[in-house]
Design an enzyme around this catalytic site. Structure first.
Site, PDB file in Angstrom:
ATOM      1  N   GLU A  44       0.812  -1.224   0.000  1.00 19.08           N
ATOM      2  CA  GLU A  44       0.000   0.000   0.000  1.00 19.08           C
ATOM      3  C   GLU A  44       0.847   1.278   0.000  1.00 19.08           C
ATOM      4  O   GLU A  44       0.377   2.328   0.447  1.00 19.08           O
ATOM      5  CB  GLU A  44      -0.940  -0.016   1.203  1.00 19.08           C
TER       6      GLU A  44
ATOM      7  N   HIS B 112      -0.396   5.313   7.758  1.00 20.97           N
ATOM      8  CA  HIS B 112      -1.551   4.470   7.426  1.00 20.97           C
ATOM      9  C   HIS B 112      -1.621   3.340   8.443  1.00 20.97           C
ATOM     10  O   HIS B 112      -0.628   2.652   8.678  1.00 20.97           O
ATOM     11  CB  HIS B 112      -1.441   3.894   6.016  1.00 20.97           C
TER      12      HIS B 112
ATOM     13  N   HIS C  28      -4.395   0.345  10.703  1.00 16.04           N
ATOM     14  CA  HIS C  28      -5.672  -0.345  10.866  1.00 16.04           C
ATOM     15  C   HIS C  28      -6.123  -0.154  12.310  1.00 16.04           C
ATOM     16  O   HIS C  28      -6.587  -1.085  12.962  1.00 16.04           O
ATOM     17  CB  HIS C  28      -5.524  -1.824  10.499  1.00 16.04           C
TER      18      HIS C  28
ATOM     19  N   HIS D 103     -11.393  -0.945   6.756  1.00 13.06           N
ATOM     20  CA  HIS D 103      -9.945  -1.044   6.561  1.00 13.06           C
ATOM     21  C   HIS D 103      -9.163  -0.288   7.640  1.00 13.06           C
ATOM     22  O   HIS D 103      -8.434  -0.902   8.407  1.00 13.06           O
ATOM     23  CB  HIS D 103      -9.626  -0.520   5.155  1.00 13.06           C
TER      24      HIS D 103
HETATM   25 MN    MN Z   1      -3.990  -1.089   5.065  1.00 11.99          MN
END
Ligand code: MN
Length: 234
Positions: free
Chosen positions: A75, A94, A96, A165
Site C-alpha cells: 500500500e 496508514h 488499521h 480497513h
Molecule cells: Mn492497510
C-alpha cells in the site's frame, strides 16, 4: 536524503505507533524527502516494531523504489499519491487502528472530534469507499496509483477513514502525523464510550477544533519524548 534526525524520527515513529496500539504487524509511516519533494522514505516490507534505520527505502511518486528493490509495502501508493496531491504534507501514517474501524462501517455515525487533544479531526474525517473506485470484489487494499489517487482526493483536512480497513493521517512533520494517529485512536475509544452513555453527544465546534489543534501542535514533543522512551522498553 533524510537528515539523520529525520531518519531517527522515522524509526522511532514506527516503534511508537506499535507501542501505542495504532499498528501491529501491519501499517506504515513515511516522510517526504526534504531535498526532493518527489521522493519519500518508508520501511521495506516489515512489521513497524521491527524497523531499523537500514530498513528505510526511498520511493518516487509512482511508488517505484529509488534506492534498492527490497520487498516493499503493497500500500505504498497511499503515501505516493498523497505526497503528489498535497504539497503541504511531509509525513503520512496508514494504520488499521482498531477503534477507528467501527466508525467506517456503522451507518449514520461519524468519527468526530470530542476532546481537546483531537481537534485535528476537524468536522469529521471523510469515509473512503473503495467500491466507488474499484467495484465490489476488491481486497480493500490501495495497491496501485489509481486507487492511491482516489484515496488522496478524498482526504479531508488531515485524515481519511477507509471503510472496513483503517485510517490514513497526514502531518507537516513525522511527530505531528504520529501524534494525530495516536489521538485518532483515543478519540474513537472515547466517542464509543460517550455514545454508549447518551445518544446526544457534544462534539467540538469547528472553531474549537482548529484552536485546540494549533495549541496541541506546540506540545507535540512532550508526548513524543514519553512515547519514545516507552517504545525503547519493548
Ligand atoms: Mn492497510
Amino acid at each position: 536524503m533524510l537528515t539523520d534526525a529525520m531518519k531517527q524520527d522515522l524509526v522511532d515513529a514506527n516503534h511508537i505507533l506499535y507501542e501505542r496500539g495504532v499498528v501491529d504487524g501491519f501499517g506504515h509511516v513515511s516522510a517526504r524527502d526534504p531535498d526532493n519533494p518527489d521522493h519519500f522514505w518508508i520501511s521495506r516490507n516489515l512489521a513497524p516494531a521491527m524497523v531499523a534505520a537500514q530498513d528505510l527505502m526511498c520511493f518516487d511518486l509512482d511508488g517505484n523504489p529509488v534506492t534498492d528493490d527490497r520487498r516493499s509495502y503493497l500500500e505504498r501508493f497511499i503515501h505516493a499519491e498523497i505526497y503528489r496531491s498535497r504539497p503541504d504534507v511531509r509525513s503520512v501514517v496508514h494504520s488499521h487502528s482498531p477503534s477507528i474501524i467501527p466508525f467506517t462501517v456503522a451507518k449514520g455515525v461519524s468519527l468526530r472530534p470530542m476532546c481537546h487533544m483531537c481537534g485535528f479531526l476537524r468536522s469529521a474525517p471523510p469515509v473512503f469507499e473503495i467500491r466507488e473506485s474499484a467495484g465490489d470484489d476488491t481486497n480493500l487494499l490501495i495497491s496501485d496509483s489509481r486507487l492511491g489517487s482516489a484515496l488522496a482526493r478524498s482526504l479531508g483536512g488531515h485524515s481519511v477513514v477507509m471503510r472496513g480497513h483503517g485510517l490514513t493521517v497526514v502531518g507537516s512533520t513525522i511527530r505531528q502525523a504520529v501524534f494525530r494517529s495516536v489521538y485518532a485512536e483515543v478519540n474513537a475509544k472515547l466517542q464509543m464510550q460517550a455514545m454508549a452513555l447518551s445518544d446526544d453527544v457534544i462534539y467540538l465546534t469547528e472553531e474549537e477544533a482548529d484552536t485546540c489543534s494549533s495549541t496541541m501542535d506546540g506540545q507535540l514533543d512532550r508526548a513524543w519524548n514519553l512515547w519514545k522512551q516507552a517504545a525503547i522498553q519493548i
